[in-house]
Design a protein around this motif. Sequence first.
Motif, PDB file in Angstrom:
ATOM      1  N   ARG A 104      37.817  31.664  33.402  1.00  0.00           N
ATOM      2  CA  ARG A 104      36.419  32.087  33.365  1.00  0.00           C
ATOM      3  C   ARG A 104      36.148  33.332  34.203  1.00  0.00           C
ATOM      4  O   ARG A 104      35.076  33.921  34.131  1.00  0.00           O
ATOM      5  CB  ARG A 104      35.503  30.935  33.823  1.00  0.00           C
ATOM      6  CG  ARG A 104      35.447  29.798  32.826  1.00  0.00           C
ATOM      7  CD  ARG A 104      34.868  28.536  33.433  1.00  0.00           C
ATOM      8  NE  ARG A 104      35.746  27.963  34.432  1.00  0.00           N
ATOM      9  CZ  ARG A 104      35.504  26.830  35.081  1.00  0.00           C
ATOM     10  NH1 ARG A 104      34.396  26.148  34.813  1.00  0.00           N
ATOM     11  NH2 ARG A 104      36.357  26.358  35.979  1.00  0.00           N
ATOM     12  N   LYS A 105      37.142  33.714  35.033  1.00  0.00           N
ATOM     13  CA  LYS A 105      36.976  34.911  35.880  1.00  0.00           C
ATOM     14  C   LYS A 105      38.342  35.561  36.044  1.00  0.00           C
ATOM     15  O   LYS A 105      39.158  35.123  36.850  1.00  0.00           O
ATOM     16  CB  LYS A 105      36.405  34.499  37.247  1.00  0.00           C
ATOM     17  CG  LYS A 105      35.979  35.676  38.106  1.00  0.00           C
ATOM     18  CD  LYS A 105      35.317  35.182  39.397  1.00  0.00           C
ATOM     19  CE  LYS A 105      34.801  36.336  40.256  1.00  0.00           C
ATOM     20  NZ  LYS A 105      35.873  37.261  40.668  1.00  0.00           N
ATOM     21  N   LEU A 106      38.595  36.560  35.235  1.00  0.00           N
ATOM     22  CA  LEU A 106      39.900  37.220  35.249  1.00  0.00           C
ATOM     23  C   LEU A 106      39.861  38.460  36.138  1.00  0.00           C
ATOM     24  O   LEU A 106      38.907  39.236  36.082  1.00  0.00           O
ATOM     25  CB  LEU A 106      40.307  37.610  33.824  1.00  0.00           C
ATOM     26  CG  LEU A 106      40.467  36.459  32.824  1.00  0.00           C
ATOM     27  CD1 LEU A 106      40.729  37.003  31.427  1.00  0.00           C
ATOM     28  CD2 LEU A 106      41.579  35.498  33.245  1.00  0.00           C
ATOM     29  N   GLU A 107      40.908  38.625  36.932  1.00  0.00           N
ATOM     30  CA  GLU A 107      40.978  39.770  37.849  1.00  0.00           C
ATOM     31  C   GLU A 107      41.672  40.957  37.176  1.00  0.00           C
ATOM     32  O   GLU A 107      42.618  41.522  37.706  1.00  0.00           O
ATOM     33  CB  GLU A 107      41.751  39.377  39.123  1.00  0.00           C
ATOM     34  CG  GLU A 107      41.247  38.125  39.840  1.00  0.00           C
ATOM     35  CD  GLU A 107      39.897  38.341  40.533  1.00  0.00           C
ATOM     36  OE1 GLU A 107      39.605  39.497  40.890  1.00  0.00           O
ATOM     37  OE2 GLU A 107      39.154  37.354  40.697  1.00  0.00           O
ATOM     38  N   PHE A 108      41.227  41.302  35.990  1.00  0.00           N
ATOM     39  CA  PHE A 108      41.800  42.453  35.278  1.00  0.00           C
ATOM     40  C   PHE A 108      40.678  43.381  34.859  1.00  0.00           C
ATOM     41  O   PHE A 108      39.565  42.938  34.615  1.00  0.00           O
ATOM     42  CB  PHE A 108      42.550  41.998  34.015  1.00  0.00           C
ATOM     43  CG  PHE A 108      43.786  41.193  34.294  1.00  0.00           C
ATOM     44  CD1 PHE A 108      44.996  41.821  34.565  1.00  0.00           C
ATOM     45  CD2 PHE A 108      43.735  39.801  34.290  1.00  0.00           C
ATOM     46  CE1 PHE A 108      46.135  41.074  34.835  1.00  0.00           C
ATOM     47  CE2 PHE A 108      44.867  39.042  34.555  1.00  0.00           C
ATOM     48  CZ  PHE A 108      46.075  39.683  34.827  1.00  0.00           C
ATOM     49  N   LYS A 109      41.009  44.673  34.758  1.00  0.00           N
ATOM     50  CA  LYS A 109      39.987  45.618  34.328  1.00  0.00           C
ATOM     51  C   LYS A 109      39.754  45.504  32.814  1.00  0.00           C
ATOM     52  O   LYS A 109      40.579  44.916  32.106  1.00  0.00           O
ATOM     53  CB  LYS A 109      40.366  47.044  34.731  1.00  0.00           C
ATOM     54  CG  LYS A 109      41.655  47.584  34.142  1.00  0.00           C
ATOM     55  CD  LYS A 109      41.915  48.987  34.706  1.00  0.00           C
ATOM     56  CE  LYS A 109      42.931  49.757  33.895  1.00  0.00           C
ATOM     57  NZ  LYS A 109      44.276  49.251  33.903  1.00  0.00           N
TER      58      LYS A 109
END
Length: 274
Positions: A104-109
């Motif tokens: 639900r919260k991806l650390e990708f641009k």
Amino acid sequence: MNSKQLISRNIEVFYNNASEENRLDKGMGIFEFERIKSLIEKYIPSTSSKIIDIGGGTGKYSEWLAKKGHQVHLIEPVPKHIKLAQNRANKLKNKFSVQLGESRKLEFKNNFADLIILHGPLYHLQKKEDRALTISEAKRVLKNDGIILAFAINYTASTLVGLLNGLIHKNSFFEMCKEELTSGIHNPPNDFPWLLAEAYYHKPEQLKDEFINHELTHINTYAVEGMAWLDKEYFASMLNNKKKKTLLELIKITENDSYLLPFSPHMMIAVQKK
């Protein structure tokens, strides 16, 4: 980050007690691994690409993709799996990255990945809004023309198993089946602690709708096991080359038949960001 915030406690307890590491090495797991690889293979770009493996467990698929020369990023919410995945990555020449996190919260641009694989999120998130968040995050980090491959459990899965092995006549098991068939919500009864932890079981059409709602283009939906697992001697047949060939051919000619999809415990949807 506290892992309890990432996923439900029930799911973490389930995976801490179960061995995800060995599951794909025995029984149904071996066939599942080979079959899923063949489904993913239909959509892997031939040149080196950026792939995010979300809910990638202990990294068996990430390892396979990294060995093919891709830049693979594994995201997984269970700390026990992260350790095993990291050990697996460390042994490779072309290492894949391993990150504790969830769908639900991806650390990708934005527009980062060529291909995104959603292994567990769609069936481990019972709330529709959490699955919607997962899909919108996957879409955000996907490049234009990129592909999402997502796995889901069919709403009929427990019922079919229960009919085949007689468990349907146990009251608590049948109550669970009724809930799955009507609402999609799966919660294992107390007297069946070995069943999958809390989950959501999709109807094929509804799985498609959840992606179309995000303006993603539906390419196809595939049966993973198809009807083949209904063979009474399934395991023995899969170990016999002649019988295995028959079952694999049956899966192949029925894998995209929308009428037969509910006979398959798992399905994979392929969608594209236009």
